[in-house]
Write a protein that holds these residues in place. Structure first.
Motif, PDB file in Angstrom:
ATOM      1  N   ARG A 161      56.717  54.816  40.182  1.00  0.00           N
ATOM      2  CA  ARG A 161      57.477  55.702  41.071  1.00  0.00           C
ATOM      3  C   ARG A 161      56.579  56.537  41.977  1.00  0.00           C
ATOM      4  O   ARG A 161      57.054  57.094  42.969  1.00  0.00           O
ATOM      5  CB  ARG A 161      58.365  56.626  40.237  1.00  0.00           C
ATOM      6  CG  ARG A 161      59.480  55.899  39.511  1.00  0.00           C
ATOM      7  CD  ARG A 161      60.410  56.873  38.804  1.00  0.00           C
ATOM      8  NE  ARG A 161      61.525  56.196  38.169  1.00  0.00           N
ATOM      9  CZ  ARG A 161      62.609  56.798  37.724  1.00  0.00           C
ATOM     10  NH1 ARG A 161      62.729  58.119  37.828  1.00  0.00           N
ATOM     11  NH2 ARG A 161      63.582  56.110  37.153  1.00  0.00           N
ATOM     12  N   PRO A 210      56.800  55.181  45.925  1.00  0.00           N
ATOM     13  CA  PRO A 210      57.910  55.592  46.796  1.00  0.00           C
ATOM     14  C   PRO A 210      58.103  57.103  46.875  1.00  0.00           C
ATOM     15  O   PRO A 210      58.640  57.613  47.870  1.00  0.00           O
ATOM     16  CB  PRO A 210      59.127  54.909  46.169  1.00  0.00           C
ATOM     17  CG  PRO A 210      58.755  54.663  44.749  1.00  0.00           C
ATOM     18  CD  PRO A 210      57.285  54.389  44.771  1.00  0.00           C
ATOM     19  N   VAL A 226      67.844  48.157  41.287  1.00  0.00           N
ATOM     20  CA  VAL A 226      68.136  49.269  42.191  1.00  0.00           C
ATOM     21  C   VAL A 226      68.239  50.494  41.296  1.00  0.00           C
ATOM     22  O   VAL A 226      68.755  50.419  40.185  1.00  0.00           O
ATOM     23  CB  VAL A 226      69.458  49.060  42.961  1.00  0.00           C
ATOM     24  CG1 VAL A 226      69.895  50.344  43.647  1.00  0.00           C
ATOM     25  CG2 VAL A 226      69.288  47.971  44.016  1.00  0.00           C
ATOM     26  N   GLY A 281      71.974  54.021  43.672  1.00  0.00           N
ATOM     27  CA  GLY A 281      71.732  53.176  44.831  1.00  0.00           C
ATOM     28  C   GLY A 281      72.773  52.080  44.954  1.00  0.00           C
ATOM     29  O   GLY A 281      73.630  51.901  44.083  1.00  0.00           O
ATOM     30  N   THR A 341      65.655  60.007  46.850  1.00  0.00           N
ATOM     31  CA  THR A 341      64.663  59.099  47.428  1.00  0.00           C
ATOM     32  C   THR A 341      64.709  57.737  46.752  1.00  0.00           C
ATOM     33  O   THR A 341      64.717  56.692  47.412  1.00  0.00           O
ATOM     34  CB  THR A 341      63.248  59.690  47.290  1.00  0.00           C
ATOM     35  OG1 THR A 341      63.175  60.916  48.027  1.00  0.00           O
ATOM     36  CG2 THR A 341      62.191  58.733  47.814  1.00  0.00           C
ATOM     37  N   LEU A 342      64.763  57.733  45.424  1.00  0.00           N
ATOM     38  CA  LEU A 342      64.766  56.477  44.671  1.00  0.00           C
ATOM     39  C   LEU A 342      66.072  55.712  44.879  1.00  0.00           C
ATOM     40  O   LEU A 342      66.078  54.487  44.988  1.00  0.00           O
ATOM     41  CB  LEU A 342      64.556  56.756  43.178  1.00  0.00           C
ATOM     42  CG  LEU A 342      63.184  57.348  42.807  1.00  0.00           C
ATOM     43  CD1 LEU A 342      63.154  57.726  41.329  1.00  0.00           C
ATOM     44  CD2 LEU A 342      62.058  56.388  43.135  1.00  0.00           C
ATOM     45  N   LEU A 399      66.237  53.397  47.853  1.00  0.00           N
ATOM     46  CA  LEU A 399      65.374  52.223  47.882  1.00  0.00           C
ATOM     47  C   LEU A 399      66.163  50.946  47.602  1.00  0.00           C
ATOM     48  O   LEU A 399      67.123  50.957  46.834  1.00  0.00           O
ATOM     49  CB  LEU A 399      64.275  52.343  46.824  1.00  0.00           C
ATOM     50  CG  LEU A 399      63.277  53.483  46.953  1.00  0.00           C
ATOM     51  CD1 LEU A 399      62.313  53.451  45.781  1.00  0.00           C
ATOM     52  CD2 LEU A 399      62.522  53.404  48.268  1.00  0.00           C
ATOM     53  N   TYR A 428      61.645  46.057  48.482  1.00  0.00           N
ATOM     54  CA  TYR A 428      60.830  47.210  48.865  1.00  0.00           C
ATOM     55  C   TYR A 428      59.364  46.814  49.033  1.00  0.00           C
ATOM     56  O   TYR A 428      58.721  47.124  50.046  1.00  0.00           O
ATOM     57  CB  TYR A 428      60.970  48.303  47.810  1.00  0.00           C
ATOM     58  CG  TYR A 428      60.064  49.497  48.011  1.00  0.00           C
ATOM     59  CD1 TYR A 428      60.323  50.430  49.018  1.00  0.00           C
ATOM     60  CD2 TYR A 428      58.969  49.705  47.183  1.00  0.00           C
ATOM     61  CE1 TYR A 428      59.493  51.529  49.193  1.00  0.00           C
ATOM     62  CE2 TYR A 428      58.137  50.802  47.355  1.00  0.00           C
ATOM     63  CZ  TYR A 428      58.400  51.715  48.358  1.00  0.00           C
ATOM     64  OH  TYR A 428      57.579  52.800  48.524  1.00  0.00           O
TER      65      TYR A 428
END
Length: 236
Positions: A5, A8, A97, A101, A132-133, A136, A142
């Motif tokens: 992590r 990202p 994901v 997400g 943020t995660l 993605l 990604y």
């Protein structure tokens, strides 16, 4: 998980702190980890970080009670990018994901409730990191985007073929991804241009052997056979 992590979430401090443990856990990762830590250009460092993660699908981004590495962490659970596989005791690769997400495949998973014990500042940080995660795509998509971005910037980088080969092998995990699909199409074209539609693998004595299939496995063979892929524009 924290190591994965860190890319990202743009936390080079976390990557630096965990680097010794990563080098000890993932055999052969030492040189690339050191190159990543020594790079002062943020864009190049991001590219090296992506190539490093691409080489090791065992660097997962989520905690799961079912993860058990029955095989080398540099190899894939099959089918790639699925949550579990009976033959490999619920192995996972990178991430599908993150919670909250929108996955390319399957149902959306809601983010868990905020821990009640967190102070206001820590809770705010966690909410920001979750957002943020959650934005993605899958790990395959990604990393494909970052590696291809690096390829356009540094097309002669000798570290690219292995990372691209791993991502092509993982292509089935997110074949409709925003970055994965163009990467696969581009590398297919490079493979055809390099090997021709009737290309054959050389045998030990130099003769033409079996035909190289124009699919993911054939592209992996082509990518691995060159010092660097001649990538110019990923949007072609």
């Amino acid at each position: 998980m924290a190591w994965t992590r860190a890319l990202p979430l743009d936390r080079p401090d976390v990557a630096t702190r965990l680097a010794p443990a990563i080098k000890a856990r993932f055999a052969g990762s030492g040189p690339l980890v050191d190159q990543m830590l020594a790079e002062t250009n943020p864009a190049l460092r991001r590219g090296i970080s992506a190539m490093l993660l691409a080489r090791y699908p065992g660097m997962v981004g989520n905690v799961s009670p079912f993860i058990r590495y029955e095989t080398d962490p540099a190899k894939f659970a099959h089918p790639v990018m699925r949550a579990s596989n009976d033959l490999e005791r619920s192995r996972e690769n990178w991430w599908s994901v993150f919670a909250g997400g929108t996955p390319t495949y399957g149902k959306r998973v809601a983010a868990p409730a905020m821990p009640a014990f967190l102070a206001a500042g820590a809770a705010a940080t966690l909410r920001a990191e979750r957002a943020t995660l959650a934005a993605l795509p899958s790990g395959t998509d990604y990393l494909a985007g970052l590696v291809m971005e690096h390829a356009t910037r540094e097309p002669g980088d000798a570290r690219l073929p292995q990372a691209l080969s791993m991502l092509i092998r993982a292509y089935g995990g997110d074949a409709r991804g925003q970055y994965t699909a163009p990467m696969f199409k581009h590398c297919t074209r490079i493979s055809r241009a390099t090997n021709g539609p009737n290309a054959r693998r050389p045998t030990a004595d130099g003769r033409a052997g079996a035909a190289i299939p124009m699919n993911g496995r054939g592209i992996v063979a082509a990518a691995s056979a060159h010092d660097a892929l001649p990538i110019h524009n990923v949007t072609d």
